[in-house]
Each structure stands twice: as structure tokens, then as C-alpha cells.
Scaffold this motif. Structure first.
Motif, short mmCIF file in Angstrom:
data_model
loop_
_atom_site.label_atom_id
_atom_site.label_comp_id
_atom_site.label_asym_id
_atom_site.label_seq_id
_atom_site.Cartn_x
_atom_site.Cartn_y
_atom_site.Cartn_z
N ASP A 158 -14.14 7.67 13.80
CA ASP A 158 -13.91 6.53 14.31
C ASP A 158 -12.60 5.83 14.41
N ASP A 159 -11.55 6.94 14.46
CA ASP A 159 -10.28 6.61 14.67
C ASP A 159 -9.64 7.78 15.37
N ALA A 160 -8.37 7.99 15.71
CA ALA A 160 -7.91 9.06 16.40
C ALA A 160 -7.66 10.29 15.51
N SER A 161 -8.33 10.56 14.32
CA SER A 161 -8.08 11.84 13.62
C SER A 161 -8.92 12.84 14.37
N SER A 162 -8.48 13.96 14.09
CA SER A 162 -9.07 15.26 14.96
C SER A 162 -8.89 16.57 14.11
N ILE A 163 -9.63 17.45 14.35
CA ILE A 163 -9.50 18.70 14.07
C ILE A 163 -9.35 19.53 15.08
N ALA A 164 -8.02 20.47 14.89
CA ALA A 164 -7.48 21.38 15.73
C ALA A 164 -8.64 22.43 16.03
N VAL A 165 -8.97 22.72 17.39
CA VAL A 165 -9.50 24.02 17.40
C VAL A 165 -8.88 24.99 18.86
N ASP A 166 -9.27 26.07 18.84
CA ASP A 166 -8.67 27.00 19.96
C ASP A 166 -9.23 26.95 20.90
N ALA A 167 -9.09 27.94 21.93
CA ALA A 167 -10.06 27.79 23.44
C ALA A 167 -11.23 28.17 23.20
N GLU A 168 -11.79 28.73 22.16
CA GLU A 168 -13.29 29.24 22.00
C GLU A 168 -13.82 27.90 21.04
N GLY A 169 -13.17 26.97 20.74
CA GLY A 169 -13.81 25.89 19.89
C GLY A 169 -13.85 25.88 18.48
N THR A 170 -13.14 27.17 18.10
CA THR A 170 -13.03 27.43 16.61
C THR A 170 -11.76 26.79 15.96
N PRO A 171 -12.20 26.00 14.60
CA PRO A 171 -11.04 25.23 14.06
C PRO A 171 -9.75 26.39 13.57
N THR A 172 -8.66 25.96 13.83
CA THR A 172 -7.30 26.58 13.76
C THR A 172 -6.87 26.37 12.17
N GLY A 173 -7.64 25.55 11.48
CA GLY A 173 -7.11 25.01 10.02
C GLY A 173 -6.30 23.86 10.27
N TYR A 174 -5.85 23.46 11.15
CA TYR A 174 -4.98 22.25 11.33
C TYR A 174 -5.72 20.94 11.48
N LEU A 175 -5.48 19.97 10.33
CA LEU A 175 -6.30 18.95 10.39
C LEU A 175 -5.03 17.58 10.65
N LEU A 176 -5.55 16.78 11.54
CA LEU A 176 -4.71 15.82 11.75
C LEU A 176 -5.28 14.44 11.46
N GLU A 177 -4.57 13.54 10.67
CA GLU A 177 -4.67 12.38 10.16
C GLU A 177 -6.01 12.41 8.90
N HIS A 178 -5.74 11.20 8.42
CA HIS A 178 -6.49 11.16 7.09
C HIS A 178 -8.05 11.55 7.12
N ARG A 179 -8.78 10.94 8.06
CA ARG A 179 -10.08 11.30 8.12
C ARG A 179 -10.44 12.69 8.47
N ALA A 180 -9.69 13.36 8.92
CA ALA A 180 -9.83 14.78 9.24
C ALA A 180 -9.65 15.64 7.99
#
Length: 542
Positions: A169-191
């Protein structure tokens, strides 16, 4: 007639307001009773005060200043954010990988690291490549230096149930690759919270001891007051109470809890109800908000996208809700301070504050990292103060723009970096701080960085925009009186009637070479009239 006093401090140089204004700093004394300065005078006059003082501290040739204040710290959150190996000195990905591998040898189930600069990944985004020297099934979590992003191992993501499809419910996000698999990179506090919620917690006793050590470390570098801009840890107040049950907090804390993006009026009411809660050396006063994230991880709010097409939106999915929050607190006489890093975010906050009725409630802005002229003018018009962190500029950016922050912004916007001098010269109240654990809390290094625009002791480093350097009296005033002015209170000067917060250094910060001053001894701190750090005897023996 001299009065009875609790404390009398004698010093070779006392930096009164006249000394900061250019007059020679003179030797003399400062007398304190009931937490207030009741006398300031010459050495000759001190003779009649000494018999009436319960305690006398003689600093010899040392310099006494108003107490240093760190306007932006996270000491309780920092307990968890600094677990594991310190990666702040890692210059390459291999450096970080080796440090984590070494840490894993003695670590338990989890491997932790913190302080990592994303520049070690080159032009690529942070990813699980960080853990290539660890077994694939190893649980690992590393906090990046900006405290707004982290990298988790695949095993940690799997245990936390992170799929990459999560929304917030904010701009936090979980980075994913082209296949939609998480890369391990977590952006902002809720992620990040999706992983940190499964991390084994420290015991309350471990956290209490860690907090005492953190605050003690701050005091030993000259800090007497810190503004803690969060209270996200549910045991924060319990920790303060537990410490005060056995002694004192090493510094005074002003706690401003956070109204997080996506919060509602019901949440704001709860934060308003906390105002005034206090112990002997801590109090809840004010509110922290955030309009955006950071440039380094692409979550700042810029007028135009960064060079990777990121940093295009507010952390508040609906920015008018931020404005409504500020108006809610303003109407109730509660000060706010807002994290604002990108030019559009700074502009939106300044415009919001400029639109408030002028009722005397003080408001402030934090960071102000890239600042166009028209937005600088808007800050001046709004009549608000700013809180700046000199070491963010000197530790994480480079004059040649080869750092991650500058590359993302491009040359034009990077040349608007941390315009501390321009803000001061335009009449804006500037308070200095560290944002620990994002950057070191050593007050001497903060002052030196504000004057040098490079890290203290690194004469090999080219200063970043040296025309934005502060002169010594301005820097010291910003790190002492600036905070008091920013919160609308009287203090931060050595004058009769002022609160008794003092710091003593073996070198005079107005005349010493800044590189040398960064290693000067801190001989004394006085917190609300009480001696907290006293190294005069140690220095004499040394």
C-alpha cells in the motif's frame, strides 16, 4: 553575588555567540544550576564561583562549545539494521562476498550484513550475486547503506514465502527478473519487512545493552541530544524505561514517530496521543513523514525519471494523503519533519508546508539531496527549516559522478547535490546530523565533512561541489543551535538562561584544521546539566 551551582566548568576557550560571530574565543567558566546555565564569565570571576560549586571540571586549554545535537538518528531501529558484518568499506562485489563468507563461518543459521554501497554491483542492480560464495541453502540478509533497500538470499526469500507477486500500500516493491522470479533485491521498508519478520529476534536484554552502547558511542563523539525519527520498534519506549530504571540514557532523545505512507486518520490519532510521553531524558515530540525513498535504489520522486527510468513517484500512492496528514498534525500544534530527497518530492513537501496557516508550529525537511533553484526559493518562502547530513554527500558520492547516486541523476541534477551553503545563505535554518546507521554518527567527522565536502582524513579525495562547504562557525552553529531553532525551542548557545548542554573538545573547531579536528579528543559532555562524559582525568594521565 555568585550563586550556589551544581556544576562549574572551566575552559581555555568558550565558544559563546560572540565567538561564533567572529570575536576571539576567551577563557572562562560556565556555571550551571538545575539544568540551566546561570553564569558565564572570565577566569578571574570564576574564583568567587568555585567555592559555591558542588562540582568543578577544569578543562585546561580545551574548547567548550554548546552541546552538539544530531538532528537525525535511528538508534533503536539501528540495533537490528546493524546486525552482522559491516560492509561499508567494501569497494567491490568480491570484497563483500568474501566478507560475508568469513562472517558465515561463525554465524548461526542466518548470515547478516549491513552498510553495503550498491556501487559494488557496478551498473547492475543489487541481486543475489552477493551470496555466490555461500551455499545456496544459506539464509542471508544484507541491508544496503541507504536503509531503504536490502538483498536477501534465495533460501531466505523461500522461507519468508516471497514470490515476487506481492503488492504493497505504498511504493515498496520486490524486484523480479524477466521470468518474474525474485532477484533478492527488496526496495523500501514494507518489502524488506517480508523477510525481516522471520529473522530471529534478539532478546530484550540484548537490545537494551545494544542501545546503551549505541548511545554511549554517540556521547563519546560529542553528541548530547539526538532526534530519533521513528518509533517503529514496538519495544522502543520499554527499552528507554528499562535503561532509566538502572541509570540514564547517555544522551537526550527527542522521539518523532513516523506516519507511514498509506496510514489513515485513525493511525494519525494514535500518533497524536503519544505526544508528550516521556522519561527523564526522552520525550515524544513531533512526527516524521516520508514523501519518497532514495535515489540510489530508484525510489526517490524526481521531476524527470532517472537514467534508468526510475524514481518517478511518491512513496504515498496518493500524494494528497501526505498533505492531509501534515495538515492533521499542524492543526493540532504537532511539529513535523519530512524525508524529501528527489526534486519533485522536495517541491511537493515545500508547497504543502507553504500552504499551511502560519500558526508558529515548526516544520522541517530532511535530506534535500538534489535541489533546483526554484524549489530552493519555495523552501525559503515556506519558512521551514532543513536537516542535512554532510556525510551522505562525502561518503556516498564522487566529484567525477562515477558513483551510483550521480550516475542515476546525470550531471545536471548531480551538480545540485546537498546545497547546504546555498540554503544557509538564503536564510534557511540548517540543522546537521548523521542519519545513523546510514552514515557514521561521529559528530567530529560530520562537522569536518560539512566544511571539507569530502571525508575527513581523505586528502586524496576530490571535494564534491566545494562551493557548498560551510565555514567553521556556520557548521558548528548548525550542529548545535541549528537543531534547537528547527524545533522552535531556545537553546544551543552558551548564555545565561539557556539549557545546559555542552561539549568540550581538545581542539577549537573554529580554528583547527578540519582533518585534524576529526580526531580531536572529546573531553566532556554535559546533558541537561549533568556530566555524562568526562575524560579530563584520562587525558591528564595520558
Amino acid at each position: 553575588m555568585p550563586e550556589n551551582t551544581d556544576l562549574l566548568v572551566l575552559a581555555g576557550a568558550i565558544l559563546t555567540p560572540t565567538a561564533l560571530a567572529g570575536a576571539p574565543a576567551e577563557a572562562g567558566f560556565v556555571a550551571i544550576r538545575d539544568g540551566v546555565i546561570v553564569g558565564v564569565g572570565t577566569p578571574d570571576a570564576a574564583d568567587s564561583w568555585i567555592p559555591r560549586a558542588q562540582r568543578v571540571v577544569d578543562l585546561g586549554d580545551a574548547t567548550l562549545t554548546a552541546g552538539v545535537v544530531d538532528a537525525h538518528i535511528h538508534p533503536v531501529a539501528g540495533i537490528g539494521m546493524t546486525r552482522g558484518v559491516d560492509l561499508s568499506e567494501a569497494e567491490t562485489l568480491e570484497d563483500a562476498q568474501q566478507a560475508l563468507a568469513a562472517e558465515s563461518a561463525d554465524a548461526g543459521e542466518w548470515v547478516f550484513g549491513w552498510g553495503l554501497n550498491p556501487i559494488v554491483f557496478g551498473v547492475a542492480a543489487p541481486s543475489m550475486r552477493l551470496f555466490d560464495r555461500l551455499p545456496q541453502d544459506r539464509l542471508a540478509f544484507v541491508q544496503l547503506f541507504d536503509a531503504h533497500s536490502a538483498v536477501a538470499s534465495g533460501a531466505a526469500l523461500a522461507r519468508a514465502g516471497v514470490t515476487g507477486a506481492e503488492t504493497f500500500d505504498d511504493a515498496s516493491s520486490i524486484a523480479v527478473d524477466a521470468e518474474g522470479t525474485p532477484t533478492g533485491y527488496l526496495l523500501e521498508h514494507r518489502a524488506m519487512g517480508r523477510v525481516t519478520r522471520i529473522v530471529p529476534a534478539l532478546t530484550f536484554e540484548e537490545r537494551r545493552d545494544a542501545l546503551v552502547a549505541i548511545l554511549r558511542g554517540m556521547a563519546e563523539t560529542g553528541v548530547t541530544i539526538g532526534q530519533m525519527l521513528d518509533s517503529s520498534d514496538p519495544d522502543a519506549f520499554d527499552l528507554f524505561d528499562a535503561i532509566e530504571a538502572e541509570g540514564e540514557l547517555p544522551i537526550r532523545l527527542r522521539v518523532s514517530p513516523m506516519a507511514v505512507p498509506g496510514s489513515t486518520e485513525a493511525d494519525w490519532a494514535q500518533l497524536a496521543d503519544l505526544q508528550g510521553r516521556h522519561g527523564r531524558r526522552w520525550e515524544v515530540r513531533g512526527i516524521k513523514l516520508m514523501i519518497d525513498g532514495t535515489i540510489d535504489n530508484g525510489t526517490a520522486w524526481l521531476r524527470e525519471p532517472d537514467t534508468l527510468g526510475e524514481s518517478t513517484e511518491s512513496l504515498w500512492l496518493s500524494p494528497p494523503e501526505y498533505a492531509a496528514a501534515v495538515e492533521y498534525f499542524h492543526a493540532r500544534g504537532i511539529p513535523t519533519t519530512t524525508h524529501a530527497i528527489g526534486d519533485r518530492g522536495i517541491e511537493f513537501v515545500a508547497a504543502t508546508l507553504n500552504g499551511l496557516e502560519r500558526t508558529g508550529v515548526p516544520h522541517r525537511m530532511e535530506h534535500i539531496e538534489t535541489l533546483p533553484d526554484d524549489v530552493l526559493d519555495l523552501i525559503v518562502e515556506a519558512g521551514v527549516s532543513v536537516s542535512m547530513q554532510p556525510t551522505h554527500c562525502t561518503h556516498f558520492t564522487r566529484a567525477d559522478h562515477t558513483d551510483n547516486w550521480s550516475r542515476r541523476l546525470g550531471d545536471e541534477r548531480a551538480d545540485r547535490a546537498w546545497r547546504t551553503r546555498d540554503l544557509h545563505d538564503m536564510g534557511v535554518v540548517v540543522a546537521l546530523g548523521s542519519d545513523w546507521p546510514v552514515a557514521p554518527y561521529d559528530a567530529r567527522a560530520t562537522l569536518a565533512a560539512a566544511m571539507l565536502r569530502r571525508p575527513a582524513g581523505r586528502v586524496d579525495v576530490t571535494p564534491v561541489l566545494p562551493d557548498q562547504a560551510l565555514d567553521a562557525p556556520v557548521a558548528l552553529d548548525a550542529h548545535t543551535r541549528g537543531w534547537w531553532r528547527s524545533v522552535g525551542e531556545a537553546g544551543g548557545t552558551i548564555e545565561e538562561g539557556m539549557p545546559a548542554y555542552l561539549t568540550a573538545f581538545s581542539a577549537n573547531p573554529l580554528t583547527a584544521d578540519p582533518d585534524a579536528f576529526a580526531t580531536a579528543d572529546v573531553l566532556l559532555t554535559v546533558v541537561g546539566g549533568d556530566v555524562e562524559v568526562d575524560r579530563t582525568a584520562v587525558t591528564a594521565r595520558g
